[in-house]
Design a protein around this motif. Structure first.
Motif, PDB file in Angstrom:
ATOM      1  N   ARG A  48      38.776  45.062  35.153  1.00 28.10           N
ATOM      2  CA  ARG A  48      38.080  45.911  36.128  1.00 28.10           C
ATOM      3  C   ARG A  48      36.946  45.181  36.840  1.00 28.10           C
ATOM      4  N   GLN A  97      47.559  37.570  42.085  1.00 26.65           N
ATOM      5  CA  GLN A  97      47.940  38.733  41.280  1.00 26.65           C
ATOM      6  C   GLN A  97      48.991  38.384  40.220  1.00 26.65           C
ATOM      7  N   GLU A 150      55.519  46.376  44.025  1.00 24.21           N
ATOM      8  CA  GLU A 150      54.258  45.907  44.574  1.00 24.21           C
ATOM      9  C   GLU A 150      53.258  45.653  43.457  1.00 24.21           C
ATOM     10  N   GLY A 151      52.287  44.802  43.777  1.00 20.52           N
ATOM     11  CA  GLY A 151      51.191  44.608  42.851  1.00 20.52           C
ATOM     12  C   GLY A 151      51.361  43.411  41.942  1.00 20.52           C
ATOM     13  N   TRP A 152      50.847  43.525  40.733  1.00 24.28           N
ATOM     14  CA  TRP A 152      50.760  42.425  39.797  1.00 24.28           C
ATOM     15  C   TRP A 152      52.110  42.028  39.225  1.00 24.28           C
ATOM     16  N   GLY A 156      39.721  48.161  40.917  1.00 28.14           N
ATOM     17  CA  GLY A 156      38.520  48.879  41.339  1.00 28.14           C
ATOM     18  C   GLY A 156      38.684  50.378  41.413  1.00 28.14           C
ATOM     19  N   ALA A 157      39.873  50.876  41.121  1.00 30.75           N
ATOM     20  CA  ALA A 157      40.131  52.311  41.211  1.00 30.75           C
ATOM     21  C   ALA A 157      39.336  53.066  40.143  1.00 30.75           C
ATOM     22  N   HIS A 215      48.198  50.350  36.767  1.00 26.58           N
ATOM     23  CA  HIS A 215      46.955  50.508  37.527  1.00 26.58           C
ATOM     24  C   HIS A 215      46.749  49.255  38.364  1.00 26.58           C
ATOM     25  N   ARG A 216      47.376  49.222  39.526  1.00 24.65           N
ATOM     26  CA  ARG A 216      47.415  47.983  40.313  1.00 24.65           C
ATOM     27  C   ARG A 216      46.069  47.606  40.916  1.00 24.65           C
ATOM     28  N   ASN A 217      45.190  48.593  41.095  1.00 30.52           N
ATOM     29  CA  ASN A 217      43.890  48.330  41.722  1.00 30.52           C
ATOM     30  C   ASN A 217      42.792  48.349  40.665  1.00 30.52           C
ATOM     31  N   GLY A 221      37.538  42.617  38.522  1.00 28.99           N
ATOM     32  CA  GLY A 221      38.183  42.085  39.712  1.00 28.99           C
ATOM     33  C   GLY A 221      38.292  40.573  39.707  1.00 28.99           C
TER      34      GLY A 221
END
Length: 348
Positions: A36, A169, A138-140, A72-73, A68-70, A38
């Motif tokens: 988290r 990523q 998408e994502g990691w 910072g969410a 949880h791809r983000n 980042g």
């Protein structure tokens, strides 16, 4: 060698299917905080004794990142653990080995249906295609290596090439039973996360869940006490007179390099002709004894390096002999004499 190489009567659930983590709260928090922030390191070496939950933690981290791809969410920033509900689509896909964002490198069966002793270079090169192709999701993208100790030299070099130039990523989770023996160039590119053996209470709870037995089962308590923080070892010992056989083997190991042929004959008889639990307990006892001595010598600046090399070589021979004995259901007494003969020679 780990307990998975000689299967106990009670088969452990694969870590990708295990949602609960017992113990290791500090390690879990370290991974969560790094994510988290980042600025999570792209590669982690999760090290520690066999069977204490290293791969379980790796899969737990993989599920969380993929779900949880983000980083910072809000749901990530306020998360207390890496838990992902088992009913979540990501968790279900990971458990089935079918998530497009996760690649696992582990030993596989060869063309004859026999488990390989190493992770091959061809399998490791899949990481290049995995990180270089268009993402299926998408994502990691996450790669779990279970274990990095089992990479052959060419495979280790192939993995190193990907670690040297990690894509955006990307996350590598490398499991190791013996971090000190991992290729230094790989170690230098990883954040180390060393796990301690579990508390006996955690072993009891984890083994009870894996074996579907009551937590107050006296046999479970005895196995957990003898397991020294390893759930896999507790499961191995949860059967017949496995705990007593483990204690008997440990007593003989303590006399090395001296060996008593009469005691070896008795131990060979105790292993029986086809009891896989007894064989697993014997091999696990040998594995633990050799591992402890290798770790002690590696940590000692004045270690006898030739003896260390001999012991490591003997360990490999014992691994091969034990696998053959289990695979082809060979006589156990010759295995006992062979193992103790090799260890006596290596420790003189």
């Amino acid at each position: 060698m780990s307990a998975r190489q000689v299967e106990p009567q009670i088969a452990a659930v694969h870590p990708r299917e295990t949602s609960a983590l017992f113990g290791h709260r500090e390690a879990e928090t370290a991974l969560l905080n790094a994510y988290r922030s980042g600025r999570i390191p792209h590669a982690w070496l999760i090290g520690g004794a066999a069977g204490i939950g290293k791969a379980t933690l790796a899969y737990r981290m993989a599920r969380f990142v993929l779900a949880h791809r983000n980083p910072g969410a809000p749901d990530v920033q306020h998360a207390a653990t890496l838990n992902v509900d088992p009913s979540d689509p990501v968790a279900r896909h990971v458990a089935a080995g079918a998530h497009g964002g996760l690649l696992t490198l582990e030993r596989t069966l060869n063309d004859k249906g026999v488990m390989r002793t190493v992770i091959t270079v061809d399998e490791t090169r899949e990481t290049i295609a995995f990180f270089g192709s268009t993402a299926a999701v998408e994502g990691w993208r996450v790669c779990i290596v279970d274990t990095v100790d089992e990479l052959n030299p060419n495979a280790a070099n192939a993995l190193l090439k990907v670690l040297e130039e990690p894509p955006q990523q990307s996350l590598f989770l490398l499991v190791s039973h013996a971090p000190a023996r991992v290729l230094p160039t790989i170690l230098s590119r990883c954040r180390k996360l060393l796990l301690r053996p579990l508390a006996t209470d955690d072993v009891v709870r984890a083994a009870a869940q894996a074996a579907n037995v009551a937590v107050d089962d006296p046999a479970l308590a005895e196995a957990a006490e003898a397991a020294e923080g390893s759930v896999a070892r507790a499961l191995t010992l949860l059967g017949g007179d496995a705990v007593k056989l483990h204690q008997r083997t440990a007593a003989l190991l303590a006399t090395l390099p001296r060996v008593d042929p009469r005691e070896l004959h008795a131990l060979g008889d105790a292993l029986g002709g086809s009891d896989r639990v007894a064989l697993a307990a014997f091999i696990d006892s040998i594995d633990r004894w050799v591992s402890e001595r290798l770790r002690a010598d590696e940590a000692n600046a004045n270690a006898n390096l030739p003896r260390l090399a001999r012991l490591a070589e003997v360990w490999e021979k014992i691994n091969r002999t034990a696998r053959d004995t289990a695979e082809y259901n060979l006589e156990r007494k010759p295995l006992v004499f062979s193992v103790f003969g090799l260890l006596a020679e290596a420790t003189r």
